[in-house]
Write an enzyme that holds these catalytic residues in place. Structure first.
Site, PDB file in Angstrom:
ATOM      1  N   TYR A 472       1.089  -1.139   0.114  1.00 52.02           N
ATOM      2  CA  TYR A 472       0.093   0.049   0.086  1.00 52.02           C
ATOM      3  C   TYR A 472       0.820   1.161  -0.040  1.00 52.02           C
ATOM      4  O   TYR A 472       0.447   2.307   0.872  1.00 52.02           O
ATOM      5  CB  TYR A 472      -1.021  -0.037   1.119  1.00 52.02           C
ATOM      6  N   HIS A 473       1.907   1.622  -1.046  1.00 56.55           N
ATOM      7  CA  HIS A 473       2.576   2.370  -1.002  1.00 56.55           C
ATOM      8  C   HIS A 473       2.751   3.034  -2.233  1.00 56.55           C
ATOM      9  O   HIS A 473       3.785   3.148  -3.058  1.00 56.55           O
ATOM     10  CB  HIS A 473       4.300   2.093  -0.536  1.00 56.55           C
ATOM     11  N   PRO A 474       1.449   3.195  -3.136  1.00 56.10           N
ATOM     12  CA  PRO A 474       1.492   3.774  -4.498  1.00 56.10           C
ATOM     13  C   PRO A 474       2.346   5.137  -4.254  1.00 56.10           C
ATOM     14  O   PRO A 474       1.852   5.823  -3.559  1.00 56.10           O
ATOM     15  CB  PRO A 474       0.337   3.572  -4.958  1.00 56.10           C
TER      16      PRO A 474
END
Length: 544
Positions: A472-474
């Site tokens: 969850y690090h876009p």
């Protein structure tokens, strides 16, 4: 502020009350001179699932708080579509994330500067990390003591946390007493954005303390539809609330802080992006900027799970009765297992000795369970979340339609670069080596996942393709850089959109390169720094 029917005028408009938007709302309104409107499509953070740290795995799966993005089928992951949770609430993703506080490695920011983001070297950004945070430990030359964002350590009371750190030492790795200080690399205690037992989101740290100011207005459940222009300059936005369309005008600037998916989407819908792509949807091209939506990056991770032979695992806390006791302890005293994210120890190591700094991150969890609680080990267990932090694979974001309510297409191209596959293999093998050390002898049972039979390159690759998940690090879809230095650059080093006046982007989408760790802390830092760029200020505090 002026008001005329459904049209109001402010000095600054901020689209999105996420991590960056909350910082900007506070900093741009703090002197009382400028009026600021913040538009947030989500609502308030009025749920115990948000505020209780250990409940984050539940909050991030509630549609009221999560936009629920989904990637296109990923060829490198056997055609799987990957869920991308993004916060739909004040605080944005800082209100639903795992609260892991990691700044990144100094080399990350020096690489930003080398890639064209002038003024964003580690020496440039360190003062803003310090200004943002309050942390009781560490070297004060690196750590802040009086900032809005509280970072704490969990104390590692479970013996498995300390076994993990000791196993790393036994495997030949160094130790670090502060991965956000002088030395990131090594095994040690991790930090989290928790304060007095509460999740300390950007809303708690920055937005809520500022909402009493007369010059700051927050509109929730307000979906921004388009940017308004006059003579090539952004002058406001159109937004919808409760089925009614409104216009808000900006005397100074419009700032997009809607995140790595919504910010580029809103630029495209407003005519800023690749002209050929916009023409497919009948969108008038205001400025041809082909980098919008390109450079999409993310971290992947997998879980290595091991059976625990002693009753110290968190899995024993998953009975309804024990969960009730944990919840009551938190509700009454803000203490106990409800007051931690459970990622209390971890490590940064290198997948290859020739690298200039660590590229693998390990989070240790004294339980064996998926993020959403759907696949807990039947008995006791522990796990390590493992993944490469410096991927070379790049994706892109594209419009699906001209409707702002429809999610864009996300094509991450995960594991499309051979080096990323090699790093994943090595991550698994090195983690197994750590867990095989004597420190885990009192606790170690069989390997639950991927299982001892997964040994060959082909078997490991197959496991990775089937099991790996997003961390969850876009980021990266509105890349920061010089106008002529890189054709994918979208904003300059002050966040101003190339070729368009009165418009900036300030959120994780402007990161040229993903950082070495969780990206919430760097996002808050860049918003702190961009607030000074917007106000035309230099550092207003000592940096020694």
């Amino acid at each position: 502020m002026q008001e005329t029917g459904n049209e109001r005028t402010f000095d600054y408009l901020i689209v999105g009350a996420g991590s960056a938007g909350c910082v900007l709302a506070n900093r741009l309104s703090e002197d009382g001179r400028d009026s600021v409107l913040v538009l947030e499509a989500g609502g308030r953070d009025n749920s115990v699932l948000i505020h209780m740290p250990s409940a984050f795995s539940l909050a991030m799966h509630v549609p009221r708080f999560n936009w629920g993005y989904l990637s296109e089928p990923e060829p490198g992951l056997d055609g799987r579509r990957v869920k991308q949770a993004r916060g739909r609430v004040i605080g944005g993703s800082s209100a639903i994330n795992g609260m892991v506080y990691v700044r990144g490695h100094p080399g990350d920011f020096d690489a930003w500067a080398a890639a064209g983001a002038t003024g964003w070297s580690f020496a440039d950004v360190l003062p803003y990390f310090r200004r943002a945070e309050t942390f009781a430990g560490g070297d004060p030359a690196y750590r802040g003591r009086t900032g809005p964002l509280h970072a704490t350590s969990g104390g590692m009371r479970n013996p498995l946390y300390r076994a993990f750190v000791e196993a790393g030492r036994q495997a030949g790795y160094g130790l670090t007493d502060d991965p956000n200080g002088r030395q990131q690399e090594g095994f040690g205690e991790m930090q989290m954005t928790v304060h007095e037992g509460h999740r300390w989101s950007a809303a708690s740290a920055y937005l809520k303390p500022a909402l009493g100011r007369a010059n700051l207005t927050l509109e929730t459940h307000a979906t921004t539809l388009a940017i308004l222009f006059e003579a090539g300059r952004a002058v406001g936005v159109e937004y919808e609330k409760a089925g009614v369309r409104h216009r808000a005008l900006a005397q100074r600037e419009v700032v997009l802080s809607a995140g790595p998916f919504a910010s580029p989407q809103l630029l495209m819908l407003s005519g800023i992006g690749d002209g050929d792509h916009l023409a497919e949807f009948g969108i008038e091209v205001r400025h041809h900027l082909p980098g919008v939506g390109q450079n999409l990056q993310d971290h992947l991770e997998f879980f290595l799970q091991v059976e625990c032979t002693q009753p110290v695992s968190l899995n024993r806390q998953l009975t309804p009765w024990r969960k009730l006791l944990i919840g009551l302890n938190w509700l009454l005293f803000k203490q106990g297992l409800g007051a931690t994210n459970h990622f209390e120890s971890g490590a940064f190591i290198r997948s290859r000795p020739d690298l200039d700094y660590a590229d693998l991150q390990l989070h240790f969890l004294p339980g064996a369970i998926a993020y959403d609680g759907s696949s807990a080990a039947p008995d006791w267990g522990y796990q390590v979340h493992v993944g490469p932090n410096r991927p070379l694979s790049r994706g892109r974001l594209e419009l699906r339609s001209a409707d702002p309510r429809e999610h864009p297409r996300l094509r991450f191209n995960y594991l499309s670069h051979e080096d990323d596959i090699l790093a994943m293999r090595q991550a698994l093998r090195l983690t197994r080596e750590v867990l095989a050390q004597e420190a885990f002898a009192p606790y170690r049972g069989v390997e639950l996942s991927p299982g001892a039979g997964v040994q060959s390159d082909d078997d490991i690759d197959a496991f990775i393709r089937a099991a790996v998940e997003t961390a969850y690090h876009p980021c990266g879809t509105c890349r920061m850089g010089s106008k002529n230095g890189n054709p994918q650059s979208v904003v300059d080093a002050a966040g101003r959109v190339h070729g368009v006046g009165g418009l900036r982007v300030v959120d994780s989408s402007i990161m040229p390169l993903i950082t070495n760790g969780n990206i919430n802390a760097p996002t808050i830092m860049l918003a702190e720094k961009m607030a000074d760029h917007i106000r035309g200020r230099t550092l207003p505090f000592p940096t020694d």
